[in-house]
Structure formats: C-alpha cells, structure tokens
Design an enzyme around this catalytic site. Structure first.
Site, mmCIF file in Angstrom:
data_model
loop_
_atom_site.group_PDB
_atom_site.id
_atom_site.type_symbol
_atom_site.label_atom_id
_atom_site.label_comp_id
_atom_site.label_asym_id
_atom_site.label_seq_id
_atom_site.Cartn_x
_atom_site.Cartn_y
_atom_site.Cartn_z
ATOM 1 N N HIS A 235 0.820 -1.208 0.000
ATOM 2 C CA HIS A 235 0.000 0.000 0.000
ATOM 3 C C HIS A 235 0.854 1.258 0.000
ATOM 4 O O HIS A 235 1.884 1.320 0.667
ATOM 5 C CB HIS A 235 -0.907 0.009 1.232
ATOM 6 N N VAL B 149 0.974 -22.019 21.643
ATOM 7 C CA VAL B 149 1.169 -21.425 22.969
ATOM 8 C C VAL B 149 -0.146 -21.497 23.719
ATOM 9 O O VAL B 149 -1.176 -21.025 23.239
ATOM 10 C CB VAL B 149 1.632 -19.954 22.858
ATOM 11 N N LYS C 136 -11.226 -1.274 2.479
ATOM 12 C CA LYS C 136 -10.869 -0.547 1.279
ATOM 13 C C LYS C 136 -11.730 -0.902 0.077
ATOM 14 O O LYS C 136 -11.487 -0.461 -1.019
ATOM 15 C CB LYS C 136 -9.397 -0.801 0.951
ATOM 16 N N ARG D 266 -9.116 -10.564 8.452
ATOM 17 C CA ARG D 266 -8.410 -9.377 8.929
ATOM 18 C C ARG D 266 -8.527 -9.333 10.452
ATOM 19 O O ARG D 266 -9.578 -9.677 10.996
ATOM 20 C CB ARG D 266 -9.030 -8.112 8.363
ATOM 21 N N ILE E 101 -2.940 -6.237 13.793
ATOM 22 C CA ILE E 101 -2.215 -5.924 12.557
ATOM 23 C C ILE E 101 -3.041 -6.335 11.356
ATOM 24 O O ILE E 101 -2.880 -7.414 10.803
ATOM 25 C CB ILE E 101 -0.834 -6.623 12.533
ATOM 26 N N SER F 138 -4.748 -4.854 7.531
ATOM 27 C CA SER F 138 -4.155 -4.146 6.420
ATOM 28 C C SER F 138 -3.832 -2.728 6.864
ATOM 29 O O SER F 138 -4.618 -2.129 7.604
ATOM 30 C CB SER F 138 -5.152 -4.095 5.256
ATOM 31 N N CYS G 135 0.585 -26.102 -15.914
ATOM 32 C CA CYS G 135 -0.015 -24.767 -16.049
ATOM 33 C C CYS G 135 1.013 -23.673 -15.799
ATOM 34 O O CYS G 135 1.079 -22.701 -16.536
ATOM 35 C CB CYS G 135 -1.173 -24.593 -15.083
#
Ligand SMILES: Cc1cc2nc3c(=O)[nH]c(=O)nc-3n(C[C@H](O)[C@H](O)[C@H](O)COP(=O)(O)OP(=O)(O)OC[C@H]3O[C@@H](n4cnc5c(N)ncnc54)[C@H](O)[C@@H]3O)c2cc1C
Ligand SMILES: Cc1cc2nc3c(=O)[nH]c(=O)nc-3n(C[C@H](O)[C@H](O)[C@H](O)COP(=O)(O)OP(=O)(O)OC[C@H]3O[C@@H](n4cnc5c(N)ncnc54)[C@H](O)[C@@H]3O)c2cc1C
Lengths: 476, 412
Positions: A39, A161, A238, A298, A323, A325, A396
């Site tokens: 970004h 953890v 966004k 996200r 954390i 985007s 491919c």
C-alpha cells in the site's frame, strides 16, 4: 509475516531466537490470504501507527525485497470515484497522503483511461499513487524465516502457545508440546494476538475477525488492468479491489464480513458480492474466467489502530496486535519498531553486549532457481547439471520436478502440498492441481522417505489418501 | 518432410502413425509424461477400440496396440519431453531431461488433449480441505498409483469420467452416496449412466448441485440442493451428505495455451482452435487433433479423426479457399468450423445443445439445401455426424457460410 519479520530482525543479535507457530508451515495465517498489495500509505489516518508504519514499511520493502529475493512489482495504484461524493472522498485521501508525505496525483477520466483503458463508464476521476505495488506474500514470509534460520535462529512448528507464567529468569511458556523458559516473548499471533494478550494479563484490547473473500481469475485476462484499482473508500475497509497478482493472474476482492468466530468459508453470496463490486470498476464477464476462490481474516482491533509495545504487566513480553491491512506492507517497520523498543530496554538494563549486531550477520536470502526467471541458456545449463529441472510436473505454471524438490529441501522446507504451492506455485494454475497433485504426492513421499498415503495438504488431518493399496497394511 | 506431433495420447499416436505411413521421412512424437497413451492407461475399463480395432478393449490395451504400431512404423518418440512454447512459424521450444531443444518442423500437429474443470472454475463455496478431486485425478491416483483417495464419496457432474469412477469406487468396496447433475439431463453417454449408476443402484440427482463443502482439513460433508430452471440452488431444500470426498466431473476443456501462443484463434463453442476437415488450423502447416480440438466421445473417434490429419499433413491436397461452417438453433458444436473447398463428400461432426426426440437436421448454404437427415434422438452427450455429398457442395464458394440447424417444428 509480522512474526517472521521480527524473527529476522532479532537474529541480527547474539541471542537464541525461536520462532514458534501452531501451524505446520510458516505464513499459514492471514499472511497467505490477502490482497498482497504494497500500500502507498495515503489511506490510514495521519498520526496513527498504521500511517507511519505503512510509509516506513513500504520504504523498507524496496531494499528488503532485493536483499531477500522477494518478488515485488511497483505497478502503482489508482483509487477510483464514480460520483461526486466519491470524488470528495478521494480529495480527502489526497490530503491524507500529503500529510503522510505520500506522493499522489489526481487524474480526470481521460488521463485515467490512458493508464487503464478498460475502466467502467461511470468512473469520473481517480487518485494515482505511483509508489505502491504488489508483493509475493508467501515468498516474503519464507525468505524472512529462511534468513533468520541462516543467521542461527530456530523454528518450531505445529506447537501452540497455551499459557504464560512469570518465573524469576523471565517467562515460562506452556505450549502444546512442552514448557519453554525464555527471557522475552514477542506476540505476533495475528487474529489471535488478543488471546495472547489475555494470557499476559491484558484484556483491554480485542480483535474482531473480518472476513474477506476473493476470486482468482485466469492469467489470460491478467492484462485487463495495469495498476491496483481501488474503489473510493467506504466504511468497512478498502472495498473490492481489482488487481493482478505478482504472477499475472487477475484477482478481485475482498468483501468485508465481521464474524463472531474465525471461519475461513467462502459463500455464494460473498463471492457474488465480489464479482458485483469488481464490475463497478471494470465491466467484464469475470465469471467466465474463474480459477480459484479463497478467504482471509483481517485482525480488526478495538482501537482502530495497530498496537505495538511491551506488555503492561508482564515483563519481557512485547505485543504486535491488531495488525490488519496494511500489515504486510508495514511488517518490516513493525519489526524494526518492536526490536528498537526491546533494545532500549536492554540498553537501560545495561545489556549492551546483546544489542550489538553480530559480525557475521548476513542480510541476504536466495531462493533456489526459478526456471521461469532463467534465461534459456541458464535453464539449459541447469537441466544438464540436474535432469529433474527438465521434467515439468506442473503444466499450467511450468514448474519442474527439480524446483519442487528444492522447495522441499530448502530451509524452511515444504512438508505438505500447500507448502510446495507457497514456495514454487504448482497447483495454483488453471487446472488447480488436477495434473500435478499425484506427481507432487510422489515427490514429497520420496523426499521425506514416507509412504504415499501419509502425504497431507495442510495440517495433520488433511491427508489426501487413506491408504496405499501396494502396502498391505496401509498406513493407518 | 519433418512432422512433429505434440502429445502421445491416442490422437498423437494415430496422427504420427498415419503421417509416417503417408510417407513423411521424419516423424517425431513428443510426450511430457513418462509413458505414451495419454489418459488411456488410467482407463482400465473396457469400451475402447470397438470401431478402430474392431474389438472391445480396455484403455491400456488400446494404448499398447497403438504404441506397438507407432514403434514398428519407425516414429521417433521422446518421453518426458514437454513443448514449452510454440510460435506461429512452427518453432517449438522443448524441455527434456537432456536439456532444452529448439525445433522447427515442416508440419506441427497438436494432440495435447484436454484438462478437467476444477472446483475453482465453478466456484463451489465453502471450506478448502483435502478430499476434493477431479474425477480424472482420482482415477489416476486410484488406477495408476494404487491409492485409496477416500471412503465415502459424493460426485458432482455426470460426465463420463465421473460415472466411470462411481462404478470404480463401488467395485473397490467404497461408498458412493450419489451423483448430482446441474442440468436436467445427464452429461455422459447413456450406456455409462446405465452400466455405471443404474446397475449399481447409485442415485443420480438431475437438476441438483453441490452448494457447499465443509471440513477444516479433510472433507467432512457436502451440501446438495435442487436448482430452479435458471440453475439457482433452492437452499431451503438443501441436504447434507457426510462424505470424506467430493469428486468433480464437470467438464473437459481443450488444452489451448500452447495453440494460443502459436497465434491460433480459439472457437468459443469448443474451446479449441478452429479447424478445417483435415484438422488444419488457420495457419498453414499447423494441425490440431483429438481432445485438444474438441471433446470427442470415444478414443476411437479421436484416433480415426487424427489419422485423417496425419495423412493430410503429408499429402496436403490443394484447396480453392475456405467456407465457414456454423451451428445454429439447437446445435452447439460443429467440427470442422471451416471447409476447404474440394470435390469430396464432407462429414460434419456436431453436438446438440439439449436432448431432442425425433429431430430433423438440415444443412444449407445461401438458402439452398445441402443435406437433411432425421434422427431418432439427439443428446448433448453424444457427438453425431452428417455426410454431405460432393455434388451438393459444388455450389459452395470461398467465403460462403454453411449452416447446420434443427428444423423448426421437428423434435420434441
Ligand atoms: C482479506 C485481507 C486482505 C489484506 N490485504 C492486505 C494488503 O493488500 N496489503 C497489506 O499490506 N496488508 C493486507 N492485509 C493485512 C495483512 O495480511 C496482515 O496484516 C498480515 O498478514 C498480518 O500478519 P501477522 O503475522 O500479524 O498474522 P498471521 O499471518 O495471521 O500470523 C499469525 C500467526 O500466529 C500463529 N498463532 C496464533 N496464535 C498462536 C498460538 N497461540 N500459538 C502459536 N501460534 C499462534 C498463527 O498460526 C499464524 O501463523 C490483508 C489482510 C486480510 C485478511
Ligand atoms: C475416465 C475416462 C473414461 C473414458 N472412457 C472411454 C471409453 O470407455 N471409451 C472410449 O472410447 N473413450 C473413452 N474415454 C475418452 C478417451 O480416453 C479420450 O477421448 C482420448 O484419450 C483423447 O485422446 P487425446 O490423444 O486427444 O488426449 P489425451 O489422451 O489426453 O493425450 C494427450 C497427451 O498429450 C500430452 N501433452 C499435452 N501437452 C503436451 C505438451 N505441451 N508437450 C508434450 N506432451 C503434451 C499429454 O501428456 C497426453 O499424454 C475416456 C476418457 C476418460 C478420461
């Protein structure tokens, strides 16, 4: 990505560093299912950590990508407006960008069409940010971890953890496999970072998983766009982006759905919303070129910003939480910032010896050769040295047996099919593994000296086959 | 003359063989796999060769016979050799275990076969666990690798490979819960619906689709729903099947990539290149045969039509220009799409768009009738043909359009 970047940075110093993840490979969380955009930094609100770390991260990636052999492409991005309200929103972005010192240019429709000939008729104007682009996020994580390992770090996978306890020497980490004493712990647990904060006694912060779904489309229409195309900003994220991937597929998405619980499903409705959103920018029958669908989560924080810093009440613990985007873009800067905080602590405590960089620290990492990037001469030479580079197993993407073997042998190496895919791409093409899957299973079994029937996709329970009829007892 | 054939399936072998027999000095057959045969070695069921060898053979037997003929005829075979790039001037870049090779034959024949449509191409929503296979991949793993890919299956799509695999799994003692087909009619041959499903009491749900896949790591269940006439699933009638595998048999597409690189345009109805009656593409000296042109029903059809191409590649009869051939009104696919003008009968291969009982087919050009024929029934799963006599074709000129259509009022 964040944990991997911290790992690389910590391995500069004369320390014992262990990277721990509950999954069976690195980069298996949000870092493998996102839009993979570097970004520009004009979007986050100036003054936030998201804003400054985005800009700094972007700058770092331009050097780290070269040091670490990570594919990036600086194709630039455009934010597009279809009505006056959106034009106003873009004006705001332009101002934000100026405050964050991100160069942007406002373009009217004609100028936009020069850059993007396939735009929808409704698009009136847009914001052009030249310094932004695409990254290969799988490779990035692997290179960061590989660099850390080469500089003496250690890796433990498939270990979760479960708890933290204060002990006189620091911290005792209870994992699903053992009890680990450590002096410091960096929490980069993605959507579960709030959970680790709870374990460290902090519950003021929470993360909501917000799902985004995507369509990956055929390479034959990759040329439809040249830049990353965003719609003008909306409330939830966004908006639906039209972009290329670093390997030339077209990709559209993500939508945005807040979830109570993490769930990586794709849905008919979600995928349809993605198609509809993309068509607002580029009117094109994308549905005829579908290759794959996926979704990512996200990590949306309750504060609206990244949270970085030492734990409030648990000495030795540092958090990188919320954390979302532009987390991929910001990761190098997040790692630098956290390591600086740790260095300050060490400095104050008089431990100067551990904050001086190791003499033999090597900042570089190199992936095994990629045939598609070799000249014909180099390729020919490679095959003569090692005939398995001449045998193509993924028709491919044109990936050879030799490349697959190297993906398994490298550090960190692939242990399952998804691991091979993230390292060298077989199964990502238009046949989605129809041709290469049986061959990858054979190569993986050979390299690991394991039965064919033990090969998995991603995770212990993801076996591809139940038994090998050639082995009378199977592998139950 | 040097002829290079790309692809060592039945199409490539038959084309190489006939080119050699027609007198080509050097014929080279390239195959990317470690053996010849294409998909035949994995088709261990019978039903091959009835017209080509006049005997009902298994796929491996059919392949072996062709292979022996190819070897005897003196065709040069390169295994583990893939054509990476093809150029409009017939240059080829080939990757072999000995290094890269550049070739430029006088005639290039593409016999590259087809690939299966994967899950992503039809966007089945849900989780992305292990246990979703295309039918051909499952067939390879079962019959060639000897692996058990699952225990309880649901199959989406009633293409032939899916039907064959339903029977195969059942014979292996595994459980097939059912086959769902989006269309109101089966996609595979009637004989396979009977012999692979009905004979084993495996339910076939027409006008149904898979609406979701569940399972974090391995498939745990699939949901299936009927669809309305527009193909939209009726979610309130969704049913869940607890299975560990979903098998897809939702269509084959010609492998077109290499042909596109060679500058050939693709016909949208077939997904393969447009060809004339000798299977020559729009560029001189480039031919395409087999499932790489269009999806044929049987390996026999593939071998027979590939022979035509192999012979023509060498004995290339001069043409007086081309006319276009098009299917309309209920005709979905026609091969060839171009007719090279000549004084011979023309055989057109075609597929109907939907099942039709007692239709009459007519072929016209410039308003004049060239041929007409009635059929007991037409099914999309079955490729049919119609022959047009040479004398009728005399009026067709270069640039004309020959139209194939079902007569109105015919059929039901
Ligand atoms: C849909 C979507 C689109 C995005 N697009 C972009 C973009 O275009 N550009 C951009 O810059 N950013 C983007 N992002 C953001 C970016 O992907 C993330 O910010 C970044 O990947 C976060 O990395 P991470 O290392 O924090 O998290 P993750 O990659 O999720 O890593 C966290 C790791 O912690 C492990 N873990 C968690 N709990 C434990 C535990 N208790 N024990 C052991 N291990 C544990 C997990 O297994 C996981 O591997 C996007 C994100 C999403 C979801
Ligand atoms: C499950 C199943 C059941 C079937 N049942 C029957 C049946 O009962 N009866 C019947 O008659 N037919 C049956 N068929 C159909 C028959 O198998 C096909 O029609 C036939 O194999 C198609 O032949 P082909 O040569 O065009 O393609 P393929 O057999 O697919 O061969 C193509 C070959 O080209 C090679 N190739 C492709 N690209 C390259 C490249 N770039 N470089 C080098 N090599 C390349 C491939 O590796 C492959 O070997 C069945 C097919 C399937 C899959």
């Amino acid at each position: 990505m964040v944990g991997a970047a911290i790992f690389r940075e910590l391995c500069r110093f004369p320390l014992r560093v262990l990277l721990l993840d509950q999954l069976h490979d690195v980069g298996g969380g949000a870092s493998r299912a996102n839009t993979a955009i570097l970004h520009g930094g004009f979007d986050p609100l100036p003054g936030t950590l998201m804003s400054s770390l985005n800009v700094e991260g972007l700058r770092l990636w331009s050097s780290w990508s070269r040091q670490l052999d990570v594919e990036v492409e600086w194709c630039g991005s455009l934010v597009l407006a279809t009505d006056d309200e959106e034009l106003a929103a873009i004006g705001d972005l332009c101002l934000r960008g100026r405050k964050a010192r991100v160069p942007t240019v406002f373009l009217l429709r004609d100028a936009l069409l020069n850059r993007e000939p396939n735009l929808a008729a409704e698009v009136k104007g847009g914001l052009f940010a030249p310094v932004s682009g695409l990254i290969n996020p799988f490779q990035a994580v692997i290179a960061l971890v590989g660099n850390g390992l080469a500089n003496g770090g250690e890796l433990a996978l498939g270990e979760r953890v479960l708890g933290l306890r204060k002990i006189p020497e620091g911290i005792e980490v209870q994992t699903s496999k053992r009890t680990l004493p450590t002096r410091f712990l960096f929490n980069a647990a993605g959507v579960e970072a709030d959970h680790l904060m709870h374990l460290a006694g902090e519950d003021w912060f929470s993360i909501t998983p917000r799902r985004g779904q995507y369509h990956v489309l055929d390479k034959s229409i990759g040329h439809l766009v040249r830049h990353v195309l965003f719609p003008a900003p909306r409330k939830l994220g966004k908006g639906i982006v039209v972009t290329r991937t670093i390997h030339g597929n077209l990709m559209i998405g993500p939508n945005a759905e807040d979830l109570d619980e993490s769930d990586l499903l794709t849905t008919r409705e979600g995928l349809q919303a993605v198609l509809a959103g993309a068509k607002k920018l580029i009117p094109f029958p994308f549905e005829r070129y579908l290759v794959a669908q996926f979704s990512g989560l996200r990590a949306v924080s309750s504060t609206g910003d990244f949270h970085l810093g030492p734990a409030h009440a648990f000495p030795g613990v540092f958090h990188a939480a919320g954390i979302k985007s532009p987390g991929l873009t910001a990761a190098p800067a997040i790692a630098r910032r956290l390591v600086e905080m740790w260095q300050e602590r060490m400095d104050l405590a008089g431990h100067k010896e551990v904050i001086a960089q190791k003499m033999d620290w090597d900042p570089t990492f190199r992936f095994p050769p990629k045939l598609s990037e070799c000249s014909l001469g180099d390729r020919d030479r490679l095959i003569r040295e090692n005939p398995s580079y001449g045998r193509i197993v993924c028709r491919c993407e044109g990936i050879s047996e030799g490349e697959v073997r190297e993906a398994i042998r490298m550090q960190p190496g692939a242990t399952d099919l998804d691991g091979i895919k993230r390292r060298c791409r077989p199964t990502t093409g238009r046949c989605q593994g129809g041709f290469c899957t049986p061959r990858l299973v054979e190569i993986l079994a050979q390299e690991r000296g394991a039965p064919l029937s033990s090969i998995t996709k991603f995770g212990e329970a993801s076996r591809l086959t139940w038994r090998d009829n050639r082995e009378p007892s199977g592998c139950e | 003359m040097r002829v290079t054939v790309i692809g060592g399936g039945p199409a490539g072998m038959a084309a190489a063989l006939s080119a050699k027999r027609a007198g080509a000095e050097e014929v080279l057959l390239l195959e990317r796999a470690e053996r010849l045969g294409g998909v035949l070695p994995q088709c261990i069921h019978t039903g091959f060769g009835v017209s080509y060898f006049k005997e009902d053979l298994t796929g491996p037997e059919f392949a072996e016979r062709l292979e022996r003929l190819v070897a005897k005829a003196g065709v040069e075979v390169w295994l583990n050799s893939i054509a990476l790039q093809a150029f409009p001037d017939r240059q080829l870049l080939v990757s072999t275990r000995l290094g890269l090779r550049a070739l430029r034959p006088d005639v290039l024949i593409f016999a590259v076969g087809a690939r299966e449509r994967p899950r992503g191409a039809i966007a089945i929503p849900g989780d992305r666990p292990a246990g979703v296979f295309t039918a051909g991949t499952a067939q390879y793993m079962t019959n060639i690798q000897g692996l058990q890919v699952g225990r309880e299956f649901f199959i989406l799509g009633s293409g032939d490979i899916g039907l064959i695999m339903a029977r195969r799994f059942t014979l292996e003692g595994l459980i097939v819960h059912g086959v769902a087909e989006l269309m109101p009619f089966p996609g595979g041959l009637s004989r396979n619906v009977q012999q692979c499903l009905r004979d084993y009491a495996i339910p076939l749900y027409l006008s149904h689709t898979v609406t979701g896949v569940r399972g974090k790591q391995r498939v745990e269940a699939v949901t299936v729903a009927p669809v309305d006439p527009n193909g939209y699933p009726l979610r309130d009638q969704e049913r869940t099947y607890a299975v560990d595998s979903l098998i897809l048999s939702v269509g084959l597409l010609p492998e077109a990539e290499l042909l596109r690189q060679a500058g050939l345009t693709m016909a949208p109805e077939t997904g393969g290149p447009a060809v004339d009656q000798y299977y020559q593409c729009e560029r001189e000296g480039i031919f395409a045969v087999g499932n790489g042109v269009a999806i044929w029903d049987l390996a026999d059809n593939v071998a027979e039509t590939a022979e035509v191409a192999g012979r023509a590649a060498v004995l290339c009869p001069p043409g007086r220009g081309w006319a276009r051939v098009e299917g309309r009104g209920g005709i979905r696919v026609v091969i060839p799409q171009r007719w090279r003008l000549e004084d011979r009968d023309l055989v057109l291969h075609f597929r109907a768009g939907k099942p039709t009982i007692a239709p009459r087919l007519r072929v016209t050009c410039k308003g004049q009738l060239l041929a007409r024929r009635g059929y007991a029934a037409l099914r999309p799963a079955e490729m049919e043909e119609i022959r047009i006599p040479a004398e009728k074709l005399a009026m067709v000129e270069a640039g004309d359009l020959v139209v194939l259509e079902l007569e109105e009022g015919s059929g039901g």
